[in-house]
Design an enzyme around this catalytic site. Sequence first.
Site, short mmCIF file in Angstrom:
data_model
loop_
_atom_site.label_atom_id
_atom_site.label_comp_id
_atom_site.label_asym_id
_atom_site.label_seq_id
_atom_site.Cartn_x
_atom_site.Cartn_y
_atom_site.Cartn_z
N TYR A 285 41.43 28.32 -15.77
CA TYR A 285 40.12 28.86 -16.19
C TYR A 285 39.00 27.89 -15.82
CZ TYR A 285 36.68 31.38 -18.94
OH TYR A 285 35.58 32.10 -19.32
N PHE B 24 16.99 42.69 2.21
CA PHE B 24 18.09 43.65 2.13
C PHE B 24 17.91 44.52 0.87
CE2 PHE B 24 22.46 44.88 0.89
CZ PHE B 24 22.72 45.69 1.97
N ASP B 25 18.50 45.74 0.88
CA ASP B 25 18.30 46.71 -0.23
C ASP B 25 18.58 46.12 -1.62
OD1 ASP B 25 19.30 47.73 2.17
OD2 ASP B 25 20.57 49.21 1.20
N ASP C 223 18.71 34.06 2.21
CA ASP C 223 19.75 35.04 1.95
C ASP C 223 20.72 34.76 3.10
OD1 ASP C 223 21.48 37.16 2.12
OD2 ASP C 223 19.97 38.67 1.63
N ALA D 187 23.91 35.49 3.93
CA ALA D 187 25.12 36.29 4.21
C ALA D 187 25.68 36.06 5.63
CB ALA D 187 24.82 37.77 3.99
N LYS E 149 30.63 38.48 4.22
CA LYS E 149 30.24 38.52 5.64
C LYS E 149 30.78 37.26 6.33
CE LYS E 149 27.26 41.57 3.76
NZ LYS E 149 27.21 41.85 2.32
N HIS F 247 21.11 57.22 -1.22
CA HIS F 247 21.94 57.42 -0.01
C HIS F 247 23.43 57.28 -0.29
CE1 HIS F 247 21.91 53.06 0.22
NE2 HIS F 247 22.75 53.09 1.21
#
Length: 458
Positions: free
Chosen positions: A72, A124-125, A215, A217, A258, A450
């Site tokens: 843990y 990004f969204d 960001d 990714a 990614k 979407h």
Amino acid sequence: MELPYTEPYKIKVVEPVRRSSRNEREKWIAEAGYSLFQLRSDQVFIDLLTDSGTGALSHHQWAEMMLGDESYAGSTSYFKLKEVINNWLDMPYFVPTHQGRAAENLLFSALIKEGDLVPGNAHFDTTKGHIEFRRAFAVDCTIDEAGNTTLLHPFKGNIDLNKLETVFKNNPKEKIPLCIITVTCNTSGGQPVSMQNIRDVSALCKQYGIPVFFDAARFSENAYFIKMREEEFAQHRIKDIVREMYSYVDGATMSSKKDAIVNIGGFLACRDKDLFEKISMYCILYEGYLTYGGLAGRDLAAMAQGLKEGMDFDYLESRIGQVAHLGQQLADYGIPCQIPTGGHAVFVDAKKFLQNVPKEQFQAQTLAIELYLEGGVRGVEIGTLLADRDPVTRKNRYPALELLRLAIPRRTYTNNHMDYVAACLANIYEKRDRITKGFRIVKEAPIMRHFTVQLERI
Ligand code: F0G
């Protein structure tokens, strides 16, 4: 003769994929309400919906998973990840998270309040979603060149310094908690940001006292483009480029699905101890204890290994080479795409492709459905459906670009698969003049429609 690149790996495990008939696909897509997200994966032959969490692990990663320590607190797998983030990315503090948007949630919980502005390059969204959910605003400062799919520009992910400085000049510092540089910029087509632009943005942010975050990714794919396209870095190792990139920022949110080539995972890294302590509280609240952050020990171990593999030049050359191969095939067929081809995906310009379908009938979604029917290939619409309705007028928002994204999972498909995809699109391109009707919405969610939208043929 110059030798061509080849994959720097061989295949040890294979997963069968099933072909289907056009009749089967007609039935399945109608049952799915013409939403590609509603298909079952076994109804898809080649799945280019996303490059997120869909790559193939290496045998070193599987070995690391067997060594995963499920304690843990203080798991040895956590310390393997810490070693990479501290030493390779030069970030002193971090918490693991279950994926990228969870890292965004922690960072923004600590930094963003109602009415704030967060400038960056085409967020990004989920980034935008987390900003807007807090009643703050994402301000897109991407260079204008990114909006022109036919224009060749080596760094279409770059931030326009004038646009950024205008935001800084016209608003009090307290209203701008951070600036975000997305490397590579997914929304503008997997397009990279140059080192010079990262330096300039960082210097401008410092001048105005604004923290700057990546960001991250697809940071290693970005580093590859810097090596290939920015002369100063032609002789640099990817590892050194990565270190320099991170040296200009105060921290990073990471979707490890990614460039760390894992099926699940992420992290939030930063330099500031006070910020880290704030984030730690949210991490325990939302994700889990600080040394596992919502992940199994084996996930941390696979991530540590994957991060290193993702920065390997030979791997990046074949990965980005495969995406470029698909882009080149489409170009040879005359199919309009965002150029140059990005790092993780090919973006087909549906507005130019399906000129006889009115924009009110969702051109990119129509093309995505045609591609599925033609060969069982699943891409994703980056257009009007994704752009949602205007929150005030409730009218459809029509974005400048109406794209079909074909995102290539890492180390998963061969170039034969790419040739198949290109041939499917070429067949549709041949009959494009006869495609005159698209789709209408039957049912949609108030935001992020979407994913669940239901459509019918016109
Ligand atoms: N930032 C960027 C640039 C992304 O592309 C994504 C995810 C995220 C953040 C969020 O990360 O999914 O781990 O929570 N992009 C995926 C895609 C979903 O298909 O482009 P996540």
